[in-house]
Design a protein around this motif. Sequence first.
Motif, PDB file in Angstrom:
ATOM      1  N   PHE A   1      26.439  68.809  49.203  1.00  0.00           N
ATOM      2  CA  PHE A   1      25.201  68.044  49.091  1.00  0.00           C
ATOM      3  C   PHE A   1      24.772  67.427  50.418  1.00  0.00           C
ATOM      4  CE2 PHE A   1      26.007  68.542  44.586  1.00  0.00           C
ATOM      5  CZ  PHE A   1      24.721  68.703  44.092  1.00  0.00           C
ATOM      6  N   LEU A   2      25.720  67.165  51.293  1.00  0.00           N
ATOM      7  CA  LEU A   2      25.370  66.703  52.644  1.00  0.00           C
ATOM      8  C   LEU A   2      24.503  67.746  53.343  1.00  0.00           C
ATOM      9  CD1 LEU A   2      25.852  64.601  54.951  1.00  0.00           C
ATOM     10  CD2 LEU A   2      27.776  66.035  55.664  1.00  0.00           C
TER      11      LEU A   2
ATOM     12  N   LEU B   1      24.184  77.885  52.955  1.00  0.00           N
ATOM     13  CA  LEU B   1      22.994  77.303  52.320  1.00  0.00           C
ATOM     14  C   LEU B   1      21.660  77.728  52.940  1.00  0.00           C
ATOM     15  CD1 LEU B   1      24.145  73.700  51.352  1.00  0.00           C
ATOM     16  CD2 LEU B   1      23.584  75.589  49.824  1.00  0.00           C
ATOM     17  N   PRO B   2      21.558  77.900  54.259  1.00  0.00           N
ATOM     18  CA  PRO B   2      20.258  78.337  54.807  1.00  0.00           C
ATOM     19  C   PRO B   2      19.750  79.646  54.205  1.00  0.00           C
ATOM     20  CG  PRO B   2      21.627  77.496  56.570  1.00  0.00           C
ATOM     21  CD  PRO B   2      22.500  77.566  55.352  1.00  0.00           C
ATOM     22  N   SER B   3      20.677  80.508  53.760  1.00  0.00           N
ATOM     23  CA  SER B   3      20.256  81.784  53.166  1.00  0.00           C
ATOM     24  C   SER B   3      19.839  81.625  51.702  1.00  0.00           C
ATOM     25  CB  SER B   3      21.383  82.813  53.271  1.00  0.00           C
ATOM     26  OG  SER B   3      22.522  82.401  52.541  1.00  0.00           O
ATOM     27  N   LEU B   4      19.952  80.404  51.156  1.00  0.00           N
ATOM     28  CA  LEU B   4      19.592  80.163  49.754  1.00  0.00           C
ATOM     29  C   LEU B   4      18.280  79.389  49.606  1.00  0.00           C
ATOM     30  CD1 LEU B   4      23.060  79.182  48.191  1.00  0.00           C
ATOM     31  CD2 LEU B   4      22.084  81.444  48.546  1.00  0.00           C
TER      32      LEU B   4
ATOM     33  N   LEU C   1      18.338  70.567  53.933  1.00  0.00           N
ATOM     34  CA  LEU C   1      17.437  71.700  53.666  1.00  0.00           C
ATOM     35  C   LEU C   1      16.536  71.455  52.454  1.00  0.00           C
ATOM     36  CD1 LEU C   1      20.185  74.452  54.138  1.00  0.00           C
ATOM     37  CD2 LEU C   1      18.337  73.944  55.752  1.00  0.00           C
ATOM     38  N   ASN C   2      16.608  70.222  51.913  1.00  0.00           N
ATOM     39  CA  ASN C   2      15.848  69.861  50.703  1.00  0.00           C
ATOM     40  C   ASN C   2      16.178  70.765  49.515  1.00  0.00           C
ATOM     41  OD1 ASN C   2      14.329  67.703  51.893  1.00  0.00           O
ATOM     42  ND2 ASN C   2      13.065  69.228  52.926  1.00  0.00           N
TER      43      ASN C   2
END
Length: 309
Positions: A133-134, A102-105, A139-140
Amino acid sequence: MKKAILLLNMGGPNNLDEVKLFLKNMFNDKRIIGAPKLIRKLIAFIIIKSRLKEATNNYRQLGGKSPIIAYTEKLVELLNIQLDADVFYVMRYTPPFAKDVLPSLKDYDKIFAIPLYPHYSTTTTASSYDDLFLEAKKLNLENRIQTIHKYYSNKNYNEAIVQRIKEALGTKNPKEYELVFSAHGLTQKIIDSGDVYQKHIKQNVYYARKELAKQGINFHKTHLAYQSRVGPMQWIKPYLEDKLASLELKKVIIYPIAFTIDNSETEFELDVEYKELAQELGFEEYIVAKSLNTLMGNVIKDLYKQMGT
């Protein structure tokens, strides 16, 4: 607009050192074992201790890792060529986890989360979404994620199932064979608590049978059974071993209807362990059809289109 597709699945060990991690994460999942946390940890410890050696040996026979990884990577590679979105995958119990991907998205405007489970279950779809979703909320990103919960009635999906069955059948006469749709089992307790998985599996078998009839493929009989039962609790029936023992003909094709990507439960449990049972039962032919694997490409493209692209 920058778009991403996120394929979600259970995962499997990338190497033998990850077998323990896989089992630990799975059996500590509250969606799998719905006991209080401390009791769940104790149950998980007992299960891991009893199963680790055998599970490690099984993966060793599969080349030292789960086949799910390579098949998933091939699917992602195919889709990245064909779609106007960047495609990633996230596993629930082994890397890459949601927290890794997720950080890369963060720069994407829309993220389409598509589980590689066609049938909704609290133990699969809900568990994967819990984890996704957690991490997304940290990361909002949660408001950018669009989800889908089931697609077992999808036309492309059922056509792909029949294609795999036809490949397994080859030039043989289907009337000389029994067809068994084998689904991963769940405990009866989970179903009784309201999980719709078994209902979705039965409906999927209906659609697959309908597509077989449409294409003029008529087996001697078609059946539904459940595999992967462990422990002393009652699981949903009929069990695959009992179904095999009851078949009239000693020629069978197994289609792993609960899976879209081949994994240890198709390539080891079905193709090795149940094959040995079939031989003991005197079967002349026991054939396991491949899961969809890269055939999921057309299904994902259709779902992506339906989700509002």
